[in-house]
Structures are given as structure tokens and as C-alpha cells.
Design an enzyme around this catalytic site. Sequence first.
Site, mmCIF file in Angstrom:
data_model
loop_
_atom_site.group_PDB
_atom_site.id
_atom_site.type_symbol
_atom_site.label_atom_id
_atom_site.label_comp_id
_atom_site.label_asym_id
_atom_site.label_seq_id
_atom_site.Cartn_x
_atom_site.Cartn_y
_atom_site.Cartn_z
ATOM 1 N N LYS A 208 0.846 -1.190 0.000
ATOM 2 C CA LYS A 208 0.000 0.000 0.000
ATOM 3 C C LYS A 208 0.885 1.246 0.000
ATOM 4 O O LYS A 208 1.794 1.358 0.817
ATOM 5 C CB LYS A 208 -0.921 0.013 1.230
ATOM 6 C CG LYS A 208 -1.955 -1.111 1.212
ATOM 7 C CD LYS A 208 -2.861 -1.032 2.433
ATOM 8 C CE LYS A 208 -3.722 -2.276 2.579
ATOM 9 N NZ LYS A 208 -4.844 -2.361 1.662
ATOM 10 N N HIS A 266 -0.174 -7.661 9.287
ATOM 11 C CA HIS A 266 -0.357 -6.311 8.737
ATOM 12 C C HIS A 266 -0.107 -5.210 9.774
ATOM 13 O O HIS A 266 0.577 -4.222 9.506
ATOM 14 C CB HIS A 266 -1.779 -6.142 8.204
ATOM 15 C CG HIS A 266 -2.189 -7.210 7.234
ATOM 16 N ND1 HIS A 266 -1.311 -7.768 6.341
ATOM 17 C CD2 HIS A 266 -3.380 -7.824 7.012
ATOM 18 C CE1 HIS A 266 -1.952 -8.671 5.611
ATOM 19 N NE2 HIS A 266 -3.199 -8.732 5.999
ATOM 20 N N LYS A 367 -13.773 -7.213 12.705
ATOM 21 C CA LYS A 367 -14.682 -7.364 11.563
ATOM 22 C C LYS A 367 -16.086 -6.957 11.989
ATOM 23 O O LYS A 367 -16.404 -6.917 13.181
ATOM 24 C CB LYS A 367 -14.705 -8.820 11.112
ATOM 25 C CG LYS A 367 -13.364 -9.285 10.529
ATOM 26 C CD LYS A 367 -13.561 -10.024 9.225
ATOM 27 C CE LYS A 367 -12.254 -10.506 8.649
ATOM 28 N NZ LYS A 367 -11.793 -9.699 7.519
HETATM 29 C C1 BG6 Z 1 -6.298 -10.102 4.671
HETATM 30 C C2 BG6 Z 1 -7.159 -10.803 5.674
HETATM 31 O O1 BG6 Z 1 -4.954 -10.422 4.859
HETATM 32 O O2 BG6 Z 1 -6.460 -8.704 4.801
HETATM 33 C C3 BG6 Z 1 -8.614 -10.403 5.520
HETATM 34 O O3 BG6 Z 1 -7.034 -12.201 5.524
HETATM 35 C C4 BG6 Z 1 -8.747 -8.900 5.574
HETATM 36 O O4 BG6 Z 1 -9.421 -10.988 6.520
HETATM 37 C C5 BG6 Z 1 -7.786 -8.247 4.587
HETATM 38 O O5 BG6 Z 1 -10.082 -8.553 5.256
HETATM 39 C C6 BG6 Z 1 -7.782 -6.755 4.746
HETATM 40 O O6 BG6 Z 1 -7.060 -6.193 3.706
HETATM 41 P P1 BG6 Z 1 -7.374 -4.720 3.207
HETATM 42 O O7 BG6 Z 1 -6.318 -4.467 2.176
HETATM 43 O O8 BG6 Z 1 -8.776 -4.746 2.678
HETATM 44 O O9 BG6 Z 1 -7.244 -3.855 4.400
#
Ligand code: BG6
Length: 657
Positions: A208, A266, A367
Site C-alpha cells: 500500500k 499487517h 470485523k
Molecule cells: C487479509 C485478511 O490479509 O487482509 C482479511 O485475511 C482482511 O481478513 C484483509 O479482510 C484486509 O485487507 P485490506 O487491504 O482490505 O485492508
Amino acid sequence: MTDIADAAQVVRSVGADAPDESPPSEPCVMLIFGASGDLTKRLLVPALYNLACDGLLSPNFAVLGTAFDPLTTESFRARMSEDIKKFHTRKDFDQTIWDDLISRFHYVQGGFADMNVFETLKAEVKKLDEQYSCTGNVLFYFATAPKFFGLLCDNLHKSGFKAGPGWKRIIVEKPFGTDLPSALKLNEEVLANWQENQIYRVDHYLGKETVQNLLAFRFSNGMFEPLWNKNYIDNIQFNVSEAVDVEGRGGYYDSSGVLRDMMQNHMFQMLAYLCMEVPGSFEPDAIRNEKAKLLQSVRNYSPEEVSRYVVRGQYGPSRDSTGKVKPGYREEKDVAPGSNTETYAAARFHIDNWRWEGVPIYLRSGKALWKRGTEIIVEFKKAPEVIFRGTPVTALGPNRLIFHIQPYQGIEIQFQAKIPGPRLHLQPVNMRFGYGDAFKASRYTGYEVMIYACSHGDATLFSRGDLVEAAWRVAQPMMDHWAKTPAQFPNYARNSWGPKAAADLIAKDGRRWHEVLTEDVLRKVPLFKDGDMVFLEQVIMALRSRQVSAGELIIKKGDIGRELYLVARGEVEVLDFDGKVIKVLADGDIFGEIGVLMSKPRTADVRAQTSCDLFVLDKSDFSRILRDNPLFASAVQQVAKERYQVNLPTDALTAPR
Ligand code: BG6
């Protein structure tokens, strides 16, 4: 056109450094394992197409896809040509570029354990290498379930793929392990026959632009580094809210949970970028050393510390605005009915090093929350209020630096400014930089930069084995503790801000989560819907959040009104003298305005009927905003009239300060 991607890739920036003179990717054959799967069609192929459109894909390039699915080269091409129409991220589709790209796609069907398949793949790669002059370079992409990673590495090695001229590199998708022991084992398997510098572990957050910009921002702007430590920063908050639920991925998610799915990878990547020491250079290992060191400094919690500093949540069923009941997590497809998997987590972390000692680092993600938004909030220590003694200024807010990662992409600084007028009144205001305003950008999937960088042997954006292990070391004690202790689930409603325990966690430290609000969220409230930008900005800067549990008293009869409430989610009941419910207010409603406006004692109790997420506007801010915005003032008058049959005199609203 798809909206899966938020990463904005700068095509050409106005008045910037230098025009983009990036060379194309290096020649290679890209061998994709799992080529018939979701990742390939949704992200990898659109990313290759974007690179081709931007002249960043080498003409000496071919794709060899392989998977169990019984496809041929022709049917593989036909399927990809269908899918690209759905998943490409550009405004217009360029058929000529696509035709050229897809003509370089090939397919071999087979199982990952079958050595004969590897022989066929080897012969095919050799053929394509000659046909497209790829100089022996091969990029292996493991777009498969993690259980195949070790096997694939092994079989590639056994079938002699490493031999010959050119580079051989492997891109491995997440998740890299499911806990510390499995990650250690996987690293061992992967590195048994391959060098660390051949392994590229993907974390798509690093693709990103806004995440990459964290480093650029920190290290190319001299004014921030001196402040970047415990002397000036009060706390840092990382927020990744997702509005989506598990979206049919219950099978995967139930053995994962938010800690494994979002935090350990992440969020820890963003944490490392934001908090690491200054690297000696932008060389991949200089940066990766500092990231690993940072994660190694994050305290690994004891079970008692997990209880004290971490909360978990799981969403329950709820009714949407049309009255339709949406399932709770435990009722989702492929989820165990009594599942203890967390769909939400909030934590306070400690970075035990000189720079950050004592600075609370808060992370939260979940979520089925009220909004989608990823933000990092750096909250600075407040200026001393004592200087303002003898002036009307009573309290100072903190300065904040906010990195808006997605969906809005930007950077914001919040500070206090004097309100125009004869007396010294302050108001929090902001300065905002939006990527969309500064750069002419096209939406990318985030995978372009990964494929491109890997082809050039640049591992900066990929995770090294030691970093992955350090991240699991932080997560492991939480997973262990949770496995042993029963959870009180479900504990938050869909579309809410998450469990109340998360608000309590930070409140214990005398702080609160900073909710990033946007104009479109506010416009859903009838009272604000016609407001202009200046008005909405004022409201956004003034609102603070508060979560209350079902049954909690919010307003007590007889108290003096000091604030106005806005129901973001939930139901509150207004009670009469005998404690009978006379009115129920829900999402988007306001209450408490009369007490605030007329400075009279509250005339009724107001109690939360369900757990509620509320926004609070303090009296001083409310009055100021009313004075500056006649339209808002008349809307408030209207509410007062309808709800309380009270005619609020205009001068009560617009009285001079
Ligand atoms: C993924 C997860 O790695 O990242 C998902 O497995 C999540 O559950 C997604 O929704 C989120 O990614 P982004 O780019 O939409 O923030």
C-alpha cells in the site's frame, strides 16, 4: 472495474522530484502455483496488467500457471480474460495491452506432490525462457494454502529448478505459519534448500502506498524525527476497522481469528515502520534489520499481562435498518457453533527500548464494525495549560498526527487555533494532505510493486524470517492464554464500534480511542446532512466518542446539562418521572440538547436500552458551532419543537460569547 484496491500508485506527480523513469521489471518466467485460485484472478493478474499498461512489465516475460484444476492453456487464457474484466482496477480497459499480455500465459495441470508434474514444469519453463528470452530468471509464486509451501520448496529443489543461469526467487503468500512453532518449522523447511535472499514473504499491507509512505514521511522530513520519542509522544493508536464480516471465509477464519489474520502481520508491519529506529540507508536489509529489532523490543506478555492489556471480541447477530436479522459469527457458514475465535482484538503494547519506554502503543482491529477505515494516530503530549490562566481557555487538546491509510488516503495534523474575535478562545483545527489532491494517481492492487520489486531483487517490502518469528513471539502468549480461558462471546453487535471492554481498556489509562470520522458518516445523521464542509469539519473536530453498556444511565434527571449526545449505534430510552419509558431513540438521533442549550437541570433520565456507541459534543463546542452555523441552529430549534414542544429563542442559540 473492481474496488478491492486502495493502494494508489503515483503515475506522474506534479512538481515532484523527477519524472518516473523506472525501468521495466526484469525478464523472467513467472511460475504461479495455485493459478486457478482467487488470488491469481483478483490480484496477481490485474497487477501484471497494470504493470503492462504503465510500461513497467518487461517484454521478456511469460506466465506459467499450474494447479489441480483441469485447464489447458486455452481455457486458462479464456478464464483469465473473463475475470480481468471484473477485477481490473483501471478506468478504461486496454484490449491491445491485454491481448499481448494474455498471449504470454500458459498452463500445466497437476498436483504439487507429483514429481512428474515438476518435470513437465521444468521443461515448459525452459521452453518459455527460450521463447521469451528470459535469461534463465524464474519467479516462483506460491499462491497456495500455506501447507504446500514446504513441499513446493522441496520439490522445486529436487527437480533441479535452482540450476542454470539467472536468478530464482520465491514469493510466499501469507499466512506464514499459524503460530510460533509452525512459523519456525516453516522457515526451516523453506530455508533447507533455498537462501533467505531468495525468499520473498508477502504482506500485502507493505504494497500500500500509504504504508510505504510511513518511511518516506518519517525519514525525509526533518521536523518530525526530533519529536519521535517518549519525550513528546503521549501514545500511538493503530486502528484497522473492517465493516465486512468473514464473507463466507468462515472455514479459514475460524482457525485464525483477528490476531493471526490482521495483527500479527499487517498491523505489526505498520507498527515496525512507525516506531523503528532510523536505518543507516534505504537498503533492504538496513530497513529490515531495524524492523526486526523493533518487533524484538515489543514486550512478550505473561498470562497476567495478557489479561490486563488485551481484550478480545466476537460479533453477535443483529438486525439491520430494514429489520432483517444478520447472523452472528457463530452462525456463519463453516464456523463452529460454540466458536471462541475472536473477530476483534484491542491491545496495549509496550516497546521496551530507550525511544519508546512508557509510551502506550494501542492496536485494535475487528470485523463487522461500524465503518471501514485504517488509521494511525500519533498523539503528542499536551502543551501546559497553566500559561493560559486568566484567559477564557480552560483546557487544551493534544496535537495529533494522523496517517489515513485507507479508504481515505492522507495525512492530517491537528492543532489548536484562535477563534477570530476579540477574546482568546481556542478551537481544534486541522491541516490535511490528501493523496488524491497531490498526485495524479491510478488505483493499483498493491501487488504490482511486490512483483516489480521482486524481479529487481529488492526485498525491502517483504518480510524476513526473523521479523516473522519476532511477530509470532509477541502474538503467541495471547493465543496461549486465550486457548486456556473461556471467552464471553458474543460481546459486540454488528456495525458497532466493538466490545465495550476495548473502550475500558484504554480508559483505564485515562485515554480514549480517537475515532476518525468522515463527512459521509456525519451526513447520515439528519441533523448534519445539509451541512457545508466548514460546519462538518467543526463538528468532526469537536465530537468525542463514548461507549455505554446496556442498562447504564447516561443522563441523570436534575444534573446540569454539559453535553449533547448523538447515537451512532444502539438504542437509548428516555424515562418519565415514574421510570416509565416515554421514548426510544436510535441510530442517528440526538438527545440532551435542551439541557445544554437552556442551561437547566436535566428533566429526565436517559438510559441505554442496548449497548450503545455515542458521540458527545461538549456544551462549549456545541454553542460555538451553533453560533457559526445558522442553518444548524434552526435544525436544532426544529428538533426541540417537535420533541419537547419548546420554542427555543434564536438568541439563546446565538448569544455572543
Ligand atoms: C487479509 C485478511 O490479509 O487482509 C482479511 O485475511 C482482511 O481478513 C484483509 O479482510 C484486509 O485487507 P485490506 O487491504 O482490505 O485492508
